[in-house]
Design a protein around this motif. Structure first.
Motif, short mmCIF file in Angstrom:
data_model
loop_
_atom_site.label_atom_id
_atom_site.label_comp_id
_atom_site.label_asym_id
_atom_site.label_seq_id
_atom_site.Cartn_x
_atom_site.Cartn_y
_atom_site.Cartn_z
N THR A 139 0.86 -1.17 0.00
CA THR A 139 0.00 0.00 0.00
C THR A 139 0.91 1.23 0.00
OG1 THR A 139 -0.14 0.03 2.43
CG2 THR A 139 -1.89 -1.15 1.25
N ASP A 159 -3.31 -16.45 11.26
CA ASP A 159 -4.62 -15.84 11.00
C ASP A 159 -4.44 -14.33 10.77
OD1 ASP A 159 -3.78 -15.59 13.62
OD2 ASP A 159 -5.82 -15.45 14.44
N PRO A 160 -4.12 -13.91 9.55
CA PRO A 160 -3.92 -12.49 9.27
C PRO A 160 -5.16 -11.67 9.63
CG PRO A 160 -3.18 -13.83 7.42
CD PRO A 160 -3.92 -14.75 8.35
N ARG A 161 -4.92 -10.46 10.09
CA ARG A 161 -6.02 -9.55 10.42
C ARG A 161 -6.46 -8.80 9.15
NH1 ARG A 161 -2.35 -8.85 14.87
NH2 ARG A 161 -3.31 -9.46 16.85
N LEU A 162 -7.76 -8.58 9.04
CA LEU A 162 -8.29 -7.86 7.89
C LEU A 162 -8.03 -6.37 7.99
CD1 LEU A 162 -11.72 -9.68 7.36
CD2 LEU A 162 -9.56 -10.04 6.16
N LEU A 163 -7.82 -5.87 9.22
CA LEU A 163 -7.57 -4.45 9.39
C LEU A 163 -6.61 -4.21 10.54
CD1 LEU A 163 -8.36 -1.63 8.32
CD2 LEU A 163 -10.11 -1.55 10.12
N THR A 164 -5.54 -3.51 10.27
CA THR A 164 -4.60 -3.09 11.31
C THR A 164 -4.41 -1.58 11.19
OG1 THR A 164 -2.75 -3.61 9.82
CG2 THR A 164 -3.39 -5.29 11.42
N GLY A 183 -4.86 -1.19 7.06
CA GLY A 183 -5.05 -2.24 6.07
C GLY A 183 -4.81 -3.61 6.66
N PRO A 184 -4.96 -4.65 5.86
CA PRO A 184 -4.76 -6.02 6.35
C PRO A 184 -3.29 -6.31 6.61
CG PRO A 184 -5.13 -6.02 3.98
CD PRO A 184 -5.36 -4.62 4.44
N SER A 185 -3.03 -7.27 7.51
CA SER A 185 -1.65 -7.63 7.79
C SER A 185 -1.60 -8.98 8.50
CB SER A 185 -0.97 -6.57 8.67
OG SER A 185 0.35 -6.97 9.00
N GLY A 186 -0.59 -9.76 8.16
CA GLY A 186 -0.32 -11.00 8.86
C GLY A 186 0.92 -10.91 9.73
#
Length: 243
Positions: A139, A159-164, A183-186
């Motif tokens: 991004t 389990d990546p998060r959809l929003l950080t 944004g998402p992040s693992g």
């Protein structure tokens, strides 16, 4: 020095781009060669090139196939790669403030447990690191940093998060990074910075550039909140230590 460097591989990327690949793995030495070639192309443009995109281990070169063909461009890229030697001169160094742990770094405790140490030790080691911006991607303003010490290497989350949150400072694999936008992040979230590495209406729009040196300094939650308000108003919070 150039005699000891192996030439990169040239890989077609569609009908209007070439990937100049210096390594098949994440490699700091290869990344320095990528950035050196990118700088040389900028200083000595090749007719037909429309854009270059540096990554950890390769340079993606977009070109107009009507103006120059794959073979001709590849020959010029290899010639420049042989001349493009990495240099540390002129490197900018930024000091970036980070509020570690708590609501700003929700994975700090878990990372400490996984590495059989304390949150304070994780922060101490992370702050002590000497990092380089290897690439910008994913991004706008997302800065991937090399130089994370081996002790802090962690597999990415299952389990990546959809929003950080915007401004997250995190670790994943052998890397650490500065996430500008939400944004998402693992990756594992250690803290947050008020620094905006990307602001559309600011000059410069992108604060950090590939090749920049980065160090972190710890601040408390109150200081982070104050810096965040200042950064939202357009102030550059990161300290430029060397030009």
């Amino acid at each position: 020095m150039s005699e000891t460097l192996s030439p990169p591989r040239l890989l077609p990327s569609g009908d209007a781009a070439i990937t100049v690949e210096f390594s098949r793995t994440i490699d700091d030495a290869a990344n320095r060669r990528v950035l050196a070639l990118d700088r040389l192309i900028s200083a000595e443009p090749i007719a037909g090139i429309t854009e270059t995109v540096p990554t950890y281990r390769s340079l993606l070169v977009h070109y107009d196939p009507v103006e120059i063909g794959f073979d001709a461009l590849g020959e010029q890229l290899l010639a420049r790669a042989a001349r493009a030697l990495p240099t540390a001169s002129g490197t900018r160094r930024w000091r970036i403030p980070v509020a570690y742990g708590g609501e700003n770094g929700i994975d700090l405790e878990d990372v400490a447990k996984a590495l059989a140490t304390t949150p304070d030790e994780i922060v101490k080691r992370h702050v002590a690191g000497d990092y380089r911006v290897a690439m910008i991607g994913f991004t706008p303003g997302w800065s991937y940093l090399s130089g994370l010490e081996k002790f802090l290497h962690m597999p990415r989350r299952k389990d990546p998060r959809l929003l950080t949150p915007a401004g997250t400072i995190s670790i994943g694999g052998i890397q650490t990074g500065v996430q500008c936008l939400a944004g998402p992040s693992g990756w594992h979230l250690l803290g947050r910075t008020a620094v905006r590495t990307y602001q559309l209406h600011r000059d410069p729009i992108f604060l950090l550039e590939p090749g920049d040196a980065i160090s972190f300094t710890a601040v408390d939650a109150k200081t982070f909140a104050e810096q965040d308000r200042a950064a939202a108003a357009g102030e550059v919070i990161a300290e430029l230590v060397t030009p």
